[in-house]
Design a protein around this motif. Structure first.
Motif, PDB file in Angstrom:
ATOM      1  N   GLY A   1      72.933  50.827  73.077  1.00 15.91           N
ATOM      2  CA  GLY A   1      72.836  49.694  73.987  1.00 15.91           C
ATOM      3  C   GLY A   1      72.409  48.406  73.321  1.00 15.91           C
ATOM      4  N   GLY A   2      72.806  48.175  72.101  1.00 16.43           N
ATOM      5  CA  GLY A   2      72.429  46.958  71.395  1.00 16.43           C
ATOM      6  C   GLY A   2      71.154  47.067  70.592  1.00 16.43           C
ATOM      7  N   TYR A   3      70.460  48.194  70.668  1.00 18.11           N
ATOM      8  CA  TYR A   3      69.242  48.420  69.882  1.00 18.11           C
ATOM      9  C   TYR A   3      69.618  49.171  68.599  1.00 18.11           C
TER      10      TYR A   3
ATOM     11  N   ALA B   1      59.379  53.089  87.974  1.00 14.56           N
ATOM     12  CA  ALA B   1      58.535  53.185  86.777  1.00 14.56           C
ATOM     13  C   ALA B   1      58.344  51.820  86.123  1.00 14.56           C
ATOM     14  N   ARG B   2      59.354  50.980  86.210  1.00 15.03           N
ATOM     15  CA  ARG B   2      59.252  49.654  85.584  1.00 15.03           C
ATOM     16  C   ARG B   2      58.293  48.739  86.335  1.00 15.03           C
ATOM     17  N   ARG B   3      57.896  49.139  87.548  1.00 16.92           N
ATOM     18  CA  ARG B   3      56.925  48.345  88.308  1.00 16.92           C
ATOM     19  C   ARG B   3      55.477  48.639  87.909  1.00 16.92           C
ATOM     20  N   VAL B   4      55.266  49.689  87.135  1.00 14.02           N
ATOM     21  CA  VAL B   4      53.905  50.079  86.756  1.00 14.02           C
ATOM     22  C   VAL B   4      53.270  48.979  85.912  1.00 14.02           C
ATOM     23  N   LYS B   5      52.061  48.577  86.278  1.00 10.17           N
ATOM     24  CA  LYS B   5      51.350  47.526  85.552  1.00 10.17           C
ATOM     25  C   LYS B   5      50.912  48.015  84.168  1.00 10.17           C
ATOM     26  N   ALA B   6      50.794  47.077  83.269  1.00  6.21           N
ATOM     27  CA  ALA B   6      50.519  47.403  81.857  1.00  6.21           C
ATOM     28  C   ALA B   6      49.039  47.676  81.622  1.00  6.21           C
ATOM     29  N   PHE B   7      48.546  48.732  82.228  1.00  6.38           N
ATOM     30  CA  PHE B   7      47.168  49.152  81.993  1.00  6.38           C
ATOM     31  C   PHE B   7      47.191  50.562  81.421  1.00  6.38           C
ATOM     32  N   CYS B   8      46.995  50.670  80.100  1.00  2.00           N
ATOM     33  CA  CYS B   8      46.947  51.964  79.407  1.00  2.00           C
ATOM     34  C   CYS B   8      48.244  52.760  79.570  1.00  2.00           C
ATOM     35  N   THR B   9      49.349  52.065  79.742  1.00  2.00           N
ATOM     36  CA  THR B   9      50.647  52.715  79.815  1.00  2.00           C
ATOM     37  C   THR B   9      51.588  52.044  78.815  1.00  2.00           C
ATOM     38  N   ALA B  10      52.633  52.777  78.414  1.00  4.02           N
ATOM     39  CA  ALA B  10      53.700  52.197  77.603  1.00  4.02           C
ATOM     40  C   ALA B  10      54.744  51.637  78.563  1.00  4.02           C
ATOM     41  N   GLN B  11      54.995  50.348  78.484  1.00  6.38           N
ATOM     42  CA  GLN B  11      55.888  49.693  79.429  1.00  6.38           C
ATOM     43  C   GLN B  11      57.348  50.083  79.218  1.00  6.38           C
ATOM     44  N   VAL B  12      58.130  49.964  80.299  1.00  4.50           N
ATOM     45  CA  VAL B  12      59.557  50.309  80.285  1.00  4.50           C
ATOM     46  C   VAL B  12      60.337  49.019  80.560  1.00  4.50           C
ATOM     47  N   PRO B  13      60.712  48.267  79.513  1.00  9.89           N
ATOM     48  CA  PRO B  13      61.365  46.977  79.731  1.00  9.89           C
ATOM     49  C   PRO B  13      62.832  47.053  80.091  1.00  9.89           C
ATOM     50  N   ALA B  14      63.513  48.173  79.780  1.00 15.20           N
ATOM     51  CA  ALA B  14      64.955  48.216  80.016  1.00 15.20           C
ATOM     52  C   ALA B  14      65.460  49.645  80.122  1.00 15.20           C
TER      53      ALA B  14
ATOM     54  N   GLY C   1      78.294  56.366  78.169  1.00 14.37           N
ATOM     55  CA  GLY C   1      78.187  57.199  79.361  1.00 14.37           C
ATOM     56  C   GLY C   1      76.904  57.988  79.468  1.00 14.37           C
ATOM     57  N   THR C   2      76.014  57.877  78.480  1.00 10.95           N
ATOM     58  CA  THR C   2      74.750  58.617  78.480  1.00 10.95           C
ATOM     59  C   THR C   2      73.592  57.678  78.800  1.00 10.95           C
ATOM     60  N   PRO C   3      72.773  57.997  79.800  1.00 12.81           N
ATOM     61  CA  PRO C   3      71.645  57.124  80.135  1.00 12.81           C
ATOM     62  C   PRO C   3      70.593  57.083  79.030  1.00 12.81           C
ATOM     63  N   TYR C   4      69.949  55.937  78.903  1.00 13.19           N
ATOM     64  CA  TYR C   4      68.834  55.807  77.975  1.00 13.19           C
ATOM     65  C   TYR C   4      67.740  54.962  78.624  1.00 13.19           C
ATOM     66  N   VAL C   5      66.522  55.143  78.122  1.00 13.06           N
ATOM     67  CA  VAL C   5      65.354  54.407  78.608  1.00 13.06           C
ATOM     68  C   VAL C   5      64.666  53.766  77.415  1.00 13.06           C
ATOM     69  N   VAL C   6      64.418  52.480  77.508  1.00 13.72           N
ATOM     70  CA  VAL C   6      63.719  51.746  76.449  1.00 13.72           C
ATOM     71  C   VAL C   6      62.263  51.580  76.857  1.00 13.72           C
ATOM     72  N   SER C   7      61.357  51.945  75.979  1.00 16.22           N
ATOM     73  CA  SER C   7      59.934  51.765  76.267  1.00 16.22           C
ATOM     74  C   SER C   7      59.239  51.089  75.097  1.00 16.22           C
ATOM     75  N   GLU C   8      58.102  50.547  75.404  1.00 19.59           N
ATOM     76  CA  GLU C   8      57.260  49.927  74.375  1.00 19.59           C
ATOM     77  C   GLU C   8      56.961  50.938  73.271  1.00 19.59           C
ATOM     78  N   TYR C   9      57.076  50.522  72.023  1.00 17.21           N
ATOM     79  CA  TYR C   9      56.737  51.394  70.899  1.00 17.21           C
ATOM     80  C   TYR C   9      55.228  51.352  70.683  1.00 17.21           C
ATOM     81  N   VAL C  10      54.603  52.502  70.828  1.00 12.67           N
ATOM     82  CA  VAL C  10      53.156  52.615  70.659  1.00 12.67           C
ATOM     83  C   VAL C  10      52.890  53.196  69.273  1.00 12.67           C
ATOM     84  N   ASP C  11      52.234  52.433  68.442  1.00 13.65           N
ATOM     85  CA  ASP C  11      52.002  52.826  67.058  1.00 13.65           C
ATOM     86  C   ASP C  11      50.731  53.666  66.983  1.00 13.65           C
TER      87      ASP C  11
END
Length: 316
Positions: free
Chosen positions: A14-16, A66-79, A85-95
């Protein structure tokens, strides 16, 4: 550690731009990827189970919540999106490593470190529940320990996959952390997340979940009928874990109530999540060293081994 891409892995999702593998399991493959601007993200390309158009609609709805969840101790889901044809979920990379990795490599957590973990993960669950989402697969492998405190990942995905992959004869989840009602065919609500949270805290403090591991039918029987083993967990955290492990979901506290109990002082509702996140942050001098994020969780057995279980409903 981030693994190198395999020959059959895509160069782009998806462009990533795919940089390497973070993990793989029953839900799919998780890649470390890079946006056009250079920011790193985790991209989960989901496995089978979403071929039905109605299943895809449910999946998009769940991830939208899930994308409505506030950024408190969670990894965000921006896209989210589809690639080939295969679904994917983009989330914040937690190092940082997963809690499962830390337990496996260093052993149980103690003292202030354990308390910060408990507060941070309850803060995340409170944020998730406020958004109308139920995690349904909370476990050590879905908690990442970053430099600024714990982050909970994969919320919203489990429910979408459960509804799309499974029939009424099966249950989805990770047995050592599943609540009794999940084995009885009842819906897994926020109370099931609190049960899984307590089981995870016991594992963090002792190295083993409260009902053990092993053969799934025997494990289910213990969850349904035997009292949990809390090991060396003590004080208010032990008392709270015992309440959350009650067989009756109605007897378990809500995430906000549990969080207030651990904070130990009144906090206005509008500031509760911010206070929880602040209290979960490690002192700067003791922050965990950076490590590659582990994005696929543990299953029953050794905490570091990733597997998502499908459990026959008649096993009990």
């Amino acid at each position: 550690m981030t693994g190198s891409p395999r020959a059959d892995d895509p160069a782009l999702v998806g462009g990533y731009r795919v940089l390497g593998r973070l993990g793989a399991g029953g839900q799919g493959v998780v890649y470390l990827a890079e946006e056009a601007g250079g920011r790193r993200v985790a991209v989960k390309v989901l496995g089978g189970g979403l071929d039905d158009p109605e299943a895809r609609v449910r999946f998009r709805q769940e991830i939208g919540f899930a994308r409505r969840v506030k950024a408190f101790c969670t990894a965000q889901v921006p896209a989210t999106g589809e690639s080939g044809g295969t679904p994917y979920v983009v989330s914040e990379y937690v190092d940082g490593p997963s809690l499962a990795q830390v337990i496996q490599d260093r052993g149980p957590l103690r003292g202030a470190e354990l308390r910060r973990l408990a507060i941070g993960t309850l803060t995340a669950l409170a944020a998730i529940h406020r958004a109308g989402v139920v995690h349904r697969d909370f476990k050590p492998g879905n908690v990442l320990l970053s430099r600024d405190g714990p982050r909970v990942i994969d919320f919203g995905i489990s429910r979408a996959l459960e509804e799309s992959e499974l029939t009424g004869e099966f249950l989805a989840g990770t047995p050592p952390y599943m609540a009794p009602e999940q084995f009885a065919g009842r819906p897994a609500g926020p109370a099931a997340d609190l049960f899984a949270w307590a089981a995870t805290m016991v594992c963090a403090a002792t190295g083993r979940p409260p009902f053990g591991t092993g053969e799934v039918p025997a494990l289910i029987n213990r969850i349904l009928h035997v009292e949990p083993r809390l090991g060396g967990l003590d004080g208010e955290l032990r008392e709270l874990a015992a309440r959350c492990l009650d067989k009756d979901p109605e007897a378990r506290p809500a995430a906000t109530e549990a969080l207030l109990a651990l904070l130990g002082h009144p906090v206005p509702e509008r500031r509760l999540l911010a206070e929880g996140q602040r209290s979960a942050a490690p002192p700067e001098e003791t922050a965990l060293p950076a490590a590659a994020a582990a994005a696929e969780g543990t299953g029953a057995g050794t905490p570091g081994r990733g597997r998502r279980w499908l459990v026959a409903g008649g096993a009990a």
